[in-house]
Write a protein that holds these residues in place. Sequence first.
Motif, PDB file in Angstrom:
ATOM      1  N   TRP A   1       0.808  -1.214   0.000  1.00 19.46           N
ATOM      2  CA  TRP A   1       0.000   0.000   0.000  1.00 19.46           C
ATOM      3  C   TRP A   1       0.837   1.258   0.000  1.00 19.46           C
ATOM      4  N   GLN A   2       2.029   1.215   0.570  1.00 17.71           N
ATOM      5  CA  GLN A   2       2.795   2.423   0.785  1.00 17.71           C
ATOM      6  C   GLN A   2       3.525   2.873  -0.476  1.00 17.71           C
ATOM      7  N   PRO A   3       3.343   4.151  -0.850  1.00 21.60           N
ATOM      8  CA  PRO A   3       4.034   4.663  -2.032  1.00 21.60           C
ATOM      9  C   PRO A   3       5.490   4.996  -1.702  1.00 21.60           C
ATOM     10  N   HIS A   4       6.282   5.225  -2.737  1.00 20.87           N
ATOM     11  CA  HIS A   4       7.696   5.557  -2.538  1.00 20.87           C
ATOM     12  C   HIS A   4       7.902   7.003  -2.123  1.00 20.87           C
ATOM     13  N   TRP A   5       7.021   7.893  -2.529  1.00 20.77           N
ATOM     14  CA  TRP A   5       7.187   9.311  -2.226  1.00 20.77           C
ATOM     15  C   TRP A   5       6.062   9.777  -1.316  1.00 20.77           C
ATOM     16  N   LEU A   6       6.422  10.154  -0.094  1.00 25.65           N
ATOM     17  CA  LEU A   6       5.439  10.634   0.867  1.00 25.65           C
ATOM     18  C   LEU A   6       5.414  12.155   0.895  1.00 25.65           C
ATOM     19  N   VAL A   7       4.271  12.706   1.175  1.00 24.42           N
ATOM     20  CA  VAL A   7       4.097  14.142   1.321  1.00 24.42           C
ATOM     21  C   VAL A   7       4.165  14.438   2.820  1.00 24.42           C
ATOM     22  N   ASP A   8       5.112  15.281   3.226  1.00 22.94           N
ATOM     23  CA  ASP A   8       5.298  15.581   4.640  1.00 22.94           C
ATOM     24  C   ASP A   8       5.344  17.086   4.852  1.00 22.94           C
ATOM     25  N   PRO A   9       4.370  17.650   5.493  1.00 23.01           N
ATOM     26  CA  PRO A   9       3.200  17.014   6.087  1.00 23.01           C
ATOM     27  C   PRO A   9       2.139  16.742   5.015  1.00 23.01           C
ATOM     28  N   PRO A  10       1.193  15.848   5.296  1.00 22.63           N
ATOM     29  CA  PRO A  10       0.126  15.583   4.321  1.00 22.63           C
ATOM     30  C   PRO A  10      -0.623  16.864   3.965  1.00 22.63           C
ATOM     31  N   GLN A  11      -1.040  16.965   2.698  1.00 23.40           N
ATOM     32  CA  GLN A  11      -1.736  18.164   2.214  1.00 23.40           C
ATOM     33  C   GLN A  11      -3.240  17.942   2.240  1.00 23.40           C
ATOM     34  N   ALA A  12      -3.966  18.896   2.808  1.00 20.41           N
ATOM     35  CA  ALA A  12      -5.428  18.825   2.800  1.00 20.41           C
ATOM     36  C   ALA A  12      -5.928  18.912   1.361  1.00 20.41           C
ATOM     37  N   LEU A  13      -6.922  18.120   1.033  1.00 18.85           N
ATOM     38  CA  LEU A  13      -7.496  18.109  -0.312  1.00 18.85           C
ATOM     39  C   LEU A  13      -8.897  18.707  -0.282  1.00 18.85           C
ATOM     40  N   PRO A  14      -9.224  19.496  -1.305  1.00 19.39           N
ATOM     41  CA  PRO A  14     -10.611  19.976  -1.394  1.00 19.39           C
ATOM     42  C   PRO A  14     -11.531  18.812  -1.742  1.00 19.39           C
ATOM     43  N   THR A  15     -12.803  18.970  -1.475  1.00 24.52           N
ATOM     44  CA  THR A  15     -13.777  17.922  -1.817  1.00 24.52           C
ATOM     45  C   THR A  15     -14.880  18.503  -2.683  1.00 24.52           C
ATOM     46  N   ARG A  16     -15.463  17.614  -3.454  1.00 26.89           N
ATOM     47  CA  ARG A  16     -16.621  17.951  -4.276  1.00 26.89           C
ATOM     48  C   ARG A  16     -17.631  16.829  -4.081  1.00 26.89           C
ATOM     49  N   ASN A  17     -18.787  17.152  -3.539  1.00 26.58           N
ATOM     50  CA  ASN A  17     -19.820  16.148  -3.228  1.00 26.58           C
ATOM     51  C   ASN A  17     -19.264  15.030  -2.353  1.00 26.58           C
ATOM     52  N   GLY A  18     -18.374  15.379  -1.426  1.00 30.24           N
ATOM     53  CA  GLY A  18     -17.819  14.404  -0.496  1.00 30.24           C
ATOM     54  C   GLY A  18     -16.642  13.607  -1.025  1.00 30.24           C
ATOM     55  N   HIS A  19     -16.262  13.804  -2.299  1.00 31.77           N
ATOM     56  CA  HIS A  19     -15.146  13.070  -2.895  1.00 31.77           C
ATOM     57  C   HIS A  19     -13.902  13.960  -2.946  1.00 31.77           C
ATOM     58  N   PRO A  20     -12.718  13.386  -2.694  1.00 27.14           N
ATOM     59  CA  PRO A  20     -11.501  14.194  -2.722  1.00 27.14           C
ATOM     60  C   PRO A  20     -11.151  14.632  -4.143  1.00 27.14           C
ATOM     61  N   CYS A  21     -10.548  15.812  -4.237  1.00 27.18           N
ATOM     62  CA  CYS A  21     -10.107  16.359  -5.530  1.00 27.18           C
ATOM     63  C   CYS A  21      -8.629  16.705  -5.444  1.00 27.18           C
ATOM     64  N   HIS A  22      -7.956  16.621  -6.592  1.00 28.65           N
ATOM     65  CA  HIS A  22      -6.548  17.012  -6.689  1.00 28.65           C
ATOM     66  C   HIS A  22      -6.352  17.704  -8.023  1.00 28.65           C
ATOM     67  N   ALA A  23      -5.667  18.819  -8.024  1.00 31.78           N
ATOM     68  CA  ALA A  23      -5.413  19.605  -9.242  1.00 31.78           C
ATOM     69  C   ALA A  23      -6.727  19.968  -9.932  1.00 31.78           C
ATOM     70  N   GLY A  24      -7.750  20.257  -9.141  1.00 36.26           N
ATOM     71  CA  GLY A  24      -9.024  20.712  -9.685  1.00 36.26           C
ATOM     72  C   GLY A  24      -9.955  19.644 -10.196  1.00 36.26           C
ATOM     73  N   ALA A  25      -9.598  18.378 -10.086  1.00 34.42           N
ATOM     74  CA  ALA A  25     -10.445  17.302 -10.605  1.00 34.42           C
ATOM     75  C   ALA A  25     -10.681  16.239  -9.526  1.00 34.42           C
ATOM     76  N   ALA A  26     -11.843  15.607  -9.589  1.00 32.95           N
ATOM     77  CA  ALA A  26     -12.191  14.567  -8.622  1.00 32.95           C
ATOM     78  C   ALA A  26     -11.323  13.332  -8.828  1.00 32.95           C
ATOM     79  N   LEU A  27     -10.941  12.703  -7.724  1.00 25.43           N
ATOM     80  CA  LEU A  27     -10.149  11.470  -7.768  1.00 25.43           C
ATOM     81  C   LEU A  27     -11.074  10.260  -7.803  1.00 25.43           C
ATOM     82  N   THR A  28     -10.604   9.194  -8.449  1.00 27.48           N
ATOM     83  CA  THR A  28     -11.311   7.919  -8.453  1.00 27.48           C
ATOM     84  C   THR A  28     -10.618   7.003  -7.460  1.00 27.48           C
TER      85      THR A  28
END
Length: 111
Positions: free
Chosen positions: A30-57
């Motif tokens: 599960w663990q990726p090679h590159w961690l974000v420290d500290p973790p970055q808050a993500l905006p949400t749209r209809n309860g789903h997380p978004c990154h770079a302005g688009a909803a994540l799947t």
Amino acid sequence: MQIWRNAAAQAEPSASAPRTRQPDEAHAAWQPHWLVDPPQALPTRNGHPCHAGAALTLLAGPLRLEGHWWDAQPAVRDHFVAQSPQGGLLWVFREHGTSGSPTWFLQGFYG
């Protein structure tokens, strides 16, 4: 998760090098090679997380990780592998707080 070394360097650690415990296969996958420290808050749209302005799947998860259960404010996080519309895989988590609705964070990037 990742250490850069000279290819010509000796492969075996010195006797004074700290010993590390190998992660079990389930968590290591599960663990990726590159961690974000500290973790970055993500905006949400209809309860789903978004990154770079688009909803994540969300592709996989949740993997619940709990910590500091002995503290007054324990941490409860559900981790997911998410697909970005730009083509990248991200490691995100939602943190359950007292507000009732979870807050999403970017935890890392897969290579």
